[in-house]
Design a protein around this motif. Structure first.
Motif, PDB file in Angstrom:
ATOM      1  N   ASN A 136       0.905  -1.112  -0.028  1.00 30.55           N
ATOM      2  CA  ASN A 136      -0.005  -0.033  -0.090  1.00 30.55           C
ATOM      3  C   ASN A 136       0.677   1.303   0.057  1.00 30.55           C
ATOM      4  N   THR A 137       1.937   1.245  -0.997  1.00 32.66           N
ATOM      5  CA  THR A 137       3.029   2.448  -0.913  1.00 32.66           C
ATOM      6  C   THR A 137       2.858   3.099  -2.384  1.00 32.66           C
ATOM      7  N   VAL A 138       2.878   4.250  -2.486  1.00 31.14           N
ATOM      8  CA  VAL A 138       2.949   5.097  -3.604  1.00 31.14           C
ATOM      9  C   VAL A 138       4.330   5.914  -3.616  1.00 31.14           C
ATOM     10  N   TYR A 139       4.944   6.018  -4.832  1.00 32.72           N
ATOM     11  CA  TYR A 139       6.243   6.661  -4.645  1.00 32.72           C
ATOM     12  C   TYR A 139       5.830   7.814  -6.144  1.00 32.72           C
ATOM     13  N   LEU A 140       6.530   9.112  -5.606  1.00 30.77           N
ATOM     14  CA  LEU A 140       6.561   9.911  -6.968  1.00 30.77           C
ATOM     15  C   LEU A 140       7.989  10.428  -7.153  1.00 30.77           C
ATOM     16  N   GLN A 141       8.379   9.926  -8.367  1.00 28.75           N
ATOM     17  CA  GLN A 141      10.207  10.303  -8.366  1.00 28.75           C
ATOM     18  C   GLN A 141       9.848  11.771  -9.197  1.00 28.75           C
ATOM     19  N   MET A 142      10.578  12.831  -8.765  1.00 33.78           N
ATOM     20  CA  MET A 142      10.549  14.004  -9.414  1.00 33.78           C
ATOM     21  C   MET A 142      11.828  14.481  -9.883  1.00 33.78           C
ATOM     22  N   ASP A 143      11.935  14.431 -11.237  1.00 34.36           N
ATOM     23  CA  ASP A 143      13.351  15.080 -11.712  1.00 34.36           C
ATOM     24  C   ASP A 143      13.041  16.309 -12.580  1.00 34.36           C
ATOM     25  N   SER A 144      14.198  16.800 -12.779  1.00 32.67           N
ATOM     26  CA  SER A 144      14.158  18.231 -13.535  1.00 32.67           C
ATOM     27  C   SER A 144      13.056  19.306 -12.849  1.00 32.67           C
ATOM     28  N   LEU A 145      13.452  19.152 -11.486  1.00 32.19           N
ATOM     29  CA  LEU A 145      12.391  20.083 -10.736  1.00 32.19           C
ATOM     30  C   LEU A 145      12.611  21.630 -11.006  1.00 32.19           C
ATOM     31  N   LYS A 146      11.520  22.247 -11.015  1.00 33.40           N
ATOM     32  CA  LYS A 146      11.305  23.759 -11.344  1.00 33.40           C
ATOM     33  C   LYS A 146      10.963  24.339  -9.999  1.00 33.40           C
ATOM     34  N   SER A 147      11.003  25.843 -10.048  1.00 30.29           N
ATOM     35  CA  SER A 147      10.641  26.683  -8.738  1.00 30.29           C
ATOM     36  C   SER A 147       8.991  26.559  -8.798  1.00 30.29           C
ATOM     37  N   GLU A 148       8.323  26.339  -9.794  1.00 34.61           N
ATOM     38  CA  GLU A 148       6.971  26.201  -9.851  1.00 34.61           C
ATOM     39  C   GLU A 148       6.501  24.851  -9.379  1.00 34.61           C
ATOM     40  N   ASP A 149       7.457  24.174  -8.926  1.00 31.64           N
ATOM     41  CA  ASP A 149       7.145  22.768  -8.403  1.00 31.64           C
ATOM     42  C   ASP A 149       6.883  23.083  -7.097  1.00 31.64           C
ATOM     43  N   THR A 150       7.381  24.173  -6.184  1.00 34.71           N
ATOM     44  CA  THR A 150       7.435  24.117  -4.844  1.00 34.71           C
ATOM     45  C   THR A 150       5.733  24.001  -4.248  1.00 34.71           C
ATOM     46  N   ALA A 151       5.570  23.372  -3.503  1.00 38.48           N
ATOM     47  CA  ALA A 151       4.254  23.385  -2.836  1.00 38.48           C
ATOM     48  C   ALA A 151       4.204  22.265  -2.016  1.00 38.48           C
ATOM     49  N   VAL A 152       2.952  22.220  -1.166  1.00 38.33           N
ATOM     50  CA  VAL A 152       3.179  20.916  -0.232  1.00 38.33           C
ATOM     51  C   VAL A 152       2.315  19.865  -0.900  1.00 38.33           C
ATOM     52  N   TYR A 153       3.093  18.703  -0.981  1.00 40.19           N
ATOM     53  CA  TYR A 153       2.471  17.265  -1.757  1.00 40.19           C
ATOM     54  C   TYR A 153       1.760  16.580  -0.793  1.00 40.19           C
ATOM     55  N   TYR A 154       0.484  16.293  -1.152  1.00 43.71           N
ATOM     56  CA  TYR A 154      -0.294  15.407  -0.287  1.00 43.71           C
ATOM     57  C   TYR A 154      -0.508  13.944  -1.069  1.00 43.71           C
ATOM     58  N   CYS A 155      -0.462  12.899  -0.555  1.00 44.58           N
ATOM     59  CA  CYS A 155      -0.737  11.740  -0.983  1.00 44.58           C
ATOM     60  C   CYS A 155      -2.113  11.397  -0.442  1.00 44.58           C
ATOM     61  N   TYR A 156      -2.712  10.571  -1.622  1.00 46.22           N
ATOM     62  CA  TYR A 156      -4.224  10.008  -1.165  1.00 46.22           C
ATOM     63  C   TYR A 156      -4.211   8.340  -1.601  1.00 46.22           C
ATOM     64  N   ALA A 157      -5.193   8.004  -1.243  1.00 49.30           N
ATOM     65  CA  ALA A 157      -5.818   6.708  -1.494  1.00 49.30           C
ATOM     66  C   ALA A 157      -7.371   6.578  -1.570  1.00 49.30           C
ATOM     67  N   PHE A 158      -7.694   6.205  -2.507  1.00 48.69           N
ATOM     68  CA  PHE A 158      -9.404   6.105  -2.759  1.00 48.69           C
ATOM     69  C   PHE A 158      -9.864   4.695  -2.703  1.00 48.69           C
ATOM     70  N   THR A 159     -10.679   4.651  -1.889  1.00 44.95           N
ATOM     71  CA  THR A 159     -11.609   3.225  -2.064  1.00 44.95           C
ATOM     72  C   THR A 159     -12.990   3.567  -2.440  1.00 44.95           C
ATOM     73  N   SER A 160     -13.951   2.429  -2.389  1.00 43.63           N
ATOM     74  CA  SER A 160     -15.142   2.751  -2.745  1.00 43.63           C
ATOM     75  C   SER A 160     -15.834   3.347  -1.765  1.00 43.63           C
ATOM     76  N   TRP A 161     -15.256   3.430  -0.556  1.00 49.78           N
ATOM     77  CA  TRP A 161     -16.343   3.689   0.685  1.00 49.78           C
ATOM     78  C   TRP A 161     -15.557   4.918   1.321  1.00 49.78           C
ATOM     79  N   ARG A 162     -14.348   5.695   1.142  1.00 50.39           N
ATOM     80  CA  ARG A 162     -13.793   6.745   1.682  1.00 50.39           C
ATOM     81  C   ARG A 162     -12.679   6.952   1.095  1.00 50.39           C
TER      82      ARG A 162
END
Length: 115
Positions: free
Chosen positions: A76-102
């Motif tokens: 139940n793990t997800v990864y985000l590899q971020m390359d060639s980062l730009k200043s406009e990528d600056t943000a708070v990054y939120y992970c999510y998981a969707f199921t059929s009930w919540r």
């Protein structure tokens, strides 16, 4: 209560890379999709990338070719590899998981890209 826990954020120079990870503190049954949103100050939260249980992926146009999402269903793990980062990528990054009930959300991890 099951929670999503993110890690891997930080400060990086433009052109650099970061890898975000998100895992659940307990078992979540029936996850249909996992992924990442981000929110910069004064802006709305936007979808960055998503991956389904079957492995289909979708990316925001602004990150296509630079970010790669992957997933370990058994962990139940997800990864985000971020390359060639730009200043406009600056943000708070939120992970999510969707199921059929919540939806499950992480607390967010700060990514800051200096120019």
């Amino acid at each position: 209560q099951v929670q999503l826990v993110e890690s891997g954020g930080g400060l990086v120079q433009a052109g650099g890379s970061l890898r975000l990870s998100c895992t659940s503190s307990g078992s979540i049954v029936g996850i249909s999709a996992m992924g990442w949103y981000r929110q910069a100050p004064g802006t709305q939260r936007e979808l960055v990338a998503t991956i389904t249980s079957g492995g289909s992926t979708n990316y925001a146009d602004s990150v296509k070719g630079r970010f790669t999402i992957s997933r370990d269903n058994a962990k139940n793990t997800v990864y985000l590899q971020m390359d060639s980062l730009k200043s406009e990528d600056t943000a708070v990054y939120y992970c999510y998981a969707f199921t059929s009930w919540r939806d499950y959300w992480g607390q967010g991890t700060q990514v800051t890209v200096s120019s």
